[in-house]
Design a protein around this motif. Sequence first.
Motif, PDB file in Angstrom:
ATOM      1  N   ARG A 154      -9.253   8.050  -4.237  1.00 43.36           N
ATOM      2  CA  ARG A 154     -10.103   8.355  -2.784  1.00 43.36           C
ATOM      3  C   ARG A 154      -9.423   7.914  -1.621  1.00 43.36           C
ATOM      4  O   ARG A 154      -9.257   8.672  -0.649  1.00 43.36           O
ATOM      5  N   ILE A 155      -8.478   6.868  -1.778  1.00 43.57           N
ATOM      6  CA  ILE A 155      -7.794   6.300  -0.757  1.00 43.57           C
ATOM      7  C   ILE A 155      -6.580   7.500  -0.566  1.00 43.57           C
ATOM      8  O   ILE A 155      -6.394   7.716   0.764  1.00 43.57           O
ATOM      9  N   ARG A 191       0.803  -1.346   0.044  1.00 48.07           N
ATOM     10  CA  ARG A 191      -0.024  -0.075  -0.052  1.00 48.07           C
ATOM     11  C   ARG A 191       0.670   1.233  -0.151  1.00 48.07           C
ATOM     12  O   ARG A 191       0.308   2.273  -0.117  1.00 48.07           O
ATOM     13  N   ARG A 192       2.162   1.261   0.296  1.00 45.69           N
ATOM     14  CA  ARG A 192       3.111   2.433   0.488  1.00 45.69           C
ATOM     15  C   ARG A 192       3.973   2.369  -0.726  1.00 45.69           C
ATOM     16  O   ARG A 192       4.727   3.317  -0.800  1.00 45.69           O
ATOM     17  N   TYR A 211     -10.964   4.824  -7.098  1.00 43.48           N
ATOM     18  CA  TYR A 211     -10.884   4.464  -5.715  1.00 43.48           C
ATOM     19  C   TYR A 211      -9.445   4.736  -5.291  1.00 43.48           C
ATOM     20  O   TYR A 211      -9.493   5.151  -4.190  1.00 43.48           O
ATOM     21  N   GLY A 212      -8.397   4.492  -5.884  1.00 39.58           N
ATOM     22  CA  GLY A 212      -7.257   4.849  -5.711  1.00 39.58           C
ATOM     23  C   GLY A 212      -6.932   6.259  -5.205  1.00 39.58           C
ATOM     24  O   GLY A 212      -6.281   6.631  -4.143  1.00 39.58           O
TER      25      GLY A 212
END
Lengths: 333, 556
Positions: free
Chosen positions: A100-101, A72-73, A97-98
């Motif tokens: 917004r995350i 995720r990083r 989606y990415g």
Amino acid sequence: MQLEISNLRKAYGATVALDGVSFTATAPQFVCMLGPSGCGKTTLLRMIAGLVAPDSGRLLLNSEDLTRVPARRRGFGIVFQSYSLFPNMTVAENIGYGLRIRGDEAQRVRIRVLELLDVIRLSELADRYPWQLSGGQQQRVALARAIAAEPRLLLLDEPLSALDAKVRTDLRTEIRNLQQQLGLLTIMVTHDQEEALTLADRVVCMRQGSIAQAGSPEDLYRRPANRFVADFMGLSNMIPLETVQKFAAQLLEGHVPSDGATACVRPEDIVLVSGGAGATVKSVQFLGNISRVQVAWPGGELVAEQPGMAALAAGANVGLAFKPGGCAWVSAS
Amino acid sequence: MGIGIVTSIGIPRARDTDRLFLILCLVVPLSALILFFVYPLATVVVHSVTEPDGRIGFGNYATVISQPNFWRATANSMVMSLATTAVSLILGLIIAFATQRCRIAGRSLVLAAVALPLLAPSLVQGLGLIFLLGRNGLVTKALGVEFNIYGFWGLLIANSLYALPQAVLIIAAALRSADARVYEAAEVLGTSKLRQFFDITLPNIKFGLLSAGFIIFTVTITDFGNAATIGGDYAILATEIYGQVVGQMNFNLGAVVGIMLLLPTMLAFYLERVATQRQFGSGSDSAVPLVPGWSPARDIPMTVVAWIIALLPLITIGIVVYASFVWLWPYRFDLTVRHYAVKIAGGYEPLWTTVQISLLAAFAGAVMLFALGFALQRLPRSLVKPVYFLSLLPAAVPGLVLGLAYILTFNAASGPWQLLYGTAALLAICNMMHYWTQGFLTTMTGLRQVPAALEETAACLGAGLPRVMREVTGPLMAQTLISVFFFLFMRSMVTLSAVIFLVTASVSVASVSIMRLDEAGFTAQAAAFATCTMAVVIVAAGVMQLSLYLLGRRRR
Ligand SMILES: Nc1ncnc2c1ncn2[C@@H]1O[C@H](COP(=O)(O)OP(=O)(O)OP(=O)(O)O)[C@@H](O)[C@H]1O
Ligand SMILES: [Mg+2]
């Protein structure tokens, strides 16, 4: 952007999925990882993504050590073969989606999503759910979602395998164009050698958890490093050194190969001369753009390819010649 | 979490929140399992070896074993469970075959009728049989003969009806997994239908039958409600435990009997798991489903037989509802609601308490099981295996033993645990543990169907685990979690055995009220209370179906 992988190793119990894998790739290269089933392509790709931890080895991006950084990083985009869209989100929500995350504000997300919908030419389907899309459309959305947040690296695991031939070739070109436009370092897994040869700037051919050869498509095709690569990268005639010395000394071209070496001659590098002598046509297969001809020759059987429809019939006697520079020597293993 | 300091440029804090979340997901349910299952059970063991003078030894075992009562109860339990297993298996096979392999009239009605006992406390079967065949029963009066329904035969019927739904469920699933192509081949070879049944069908589902058999056995040997209402003098192990504890206040001897009861259930449960693996383990969905054609010679008799069997639970439970509205059974059949004014202490209070307890058990259970499953999918195998094993154990422990374990642990405890005793929360926890295994297995099956690629894609897009759980896994698991929630809710609504020891004057549950009313001779009021309880459960089942339907529609 430079990706540097050194000595990656991964074992699942007794199975060694990856063993001492090293290579470097630089943007804007398109790298294809190729190899037979179970050779570790997916494992390597997932390791680059951060989804699998290596037992040992290092992974650097622009000399930043990512080995222990969680997926995720890493900020990479990824597309899997199938089941890749979130079924409970619309096309637009999937693509955004990415972002917004990442915490982008709604307005920016909206603009970026519209932009990407335009790129993949699916603007009118923004509010559909994944199950209302065809397989090809789904993979295009997955691609848009992967590049939405400007990834540093794009990873594709057989993204085209579940699609039918026509859609596959179309989408393949689209992926290539997009990658070129963005100048994005891209690594794609495939088991289709034709796909690898047409798309890639660099091909990494794997065998049982290690790299058999890495280089340009031309390198792998014209100058295979070993018999495995020669065999794997399309059809080839493998002629043992003794046979060459006896029946086709011209292939040596003044070169002295080591003992036990094998000559690898591509079918298109064999010229058949109708009306000549020295070989007999066993069968002819017409494949559309080329004809594949099986011939018997004192040194054994050979496969030759000729453009278009071959004017040869089974039983005909033909002369046989090798195009100069068309032979690669590989060691036994 | 060894190194909290920065390693190169990666941001270790992010990983730590994921790690922390995973640990939380594992530790909370695991602590619940250990505190509210392993620890109480260990307490039972300790009590069973604590002699009257406080020393450790096997004196209690010697006492129990030397009692002829114990051996009679053991023999009765075995005979009853085996007889019930035989009856329910045969009835279950007939119903499953009729509904899966024949075209019978009113197929879904038959299935619904057979499933009815799942919606009611187990003592309702007993009550229904008393209204039918008891001294004042309808059938008894009509025929003018006196049966003695209290005892072996009454209990056998009640138990068989109670176990039937589970038998049907398993055998039907086994029949569904068979491949039509085998039968087509047999048909081509000219094999007769009867030969096909014995040569293909039965061998194909033999492990399903075994699995169903062990489930029936376990359900029967551990049931308390039926035995309490209709068992009469036919003492079984479950009533023996109850007698030791409630009648003679002899907790340690109760613990011994409990452990004795644990042995056959553990064994049956283990064998059931093995059989299930063999029947359903391969799980290949590539089989061509069998769609039976219409064959009058087979289907008309099967319809009749299936309906006769289906009428048994329907009438037995229906008569309880009917009796609750009758003025004075069996003399005055005017309809009335007077029995709904129940005269037991607390009135309907226990029913509302039960609803609260069940909601709590269902909610806590669904959340914990989801968290646990989510964690197990991401943890190393060496850690997963023991937790998985631990989660399977509750199914092997009879409710009465669990309940006994809870009083021994939480009543006698000093310190903070004692505060739990007599609270609705403890009852909810007890129910959650009692039905943990079934919920766990359902959750794991659901989780296996969530494509890993989706969770991984979300991770690559930057989602941490809490987010993945909330936005990716959660929505995909919604249907499974709803099923688990309502399963726990409905079971908690009707269970008696585990909670019987835990109720107090102020905190009691519906099934205990029904039992007390029945014991006190207010049979009609017991029926009224049971009817209200069933109404709640049926509403819950309806809400579940509706939410599953709505969810399914949104997705399709
Ligand atoms: N999670 C895992 N557990 C155990 N073994 C694994 C796991 N993942 C991969 N392997 C093993 O590692 C080896 C490499 O697998 P990998 O999936 O990388 O192959 P692949 O090259 O992608 O093959 P394919 O072309 O079939 O997708 C295989 O032998 C596989 O069985
Ligand atoms: Mg793969």
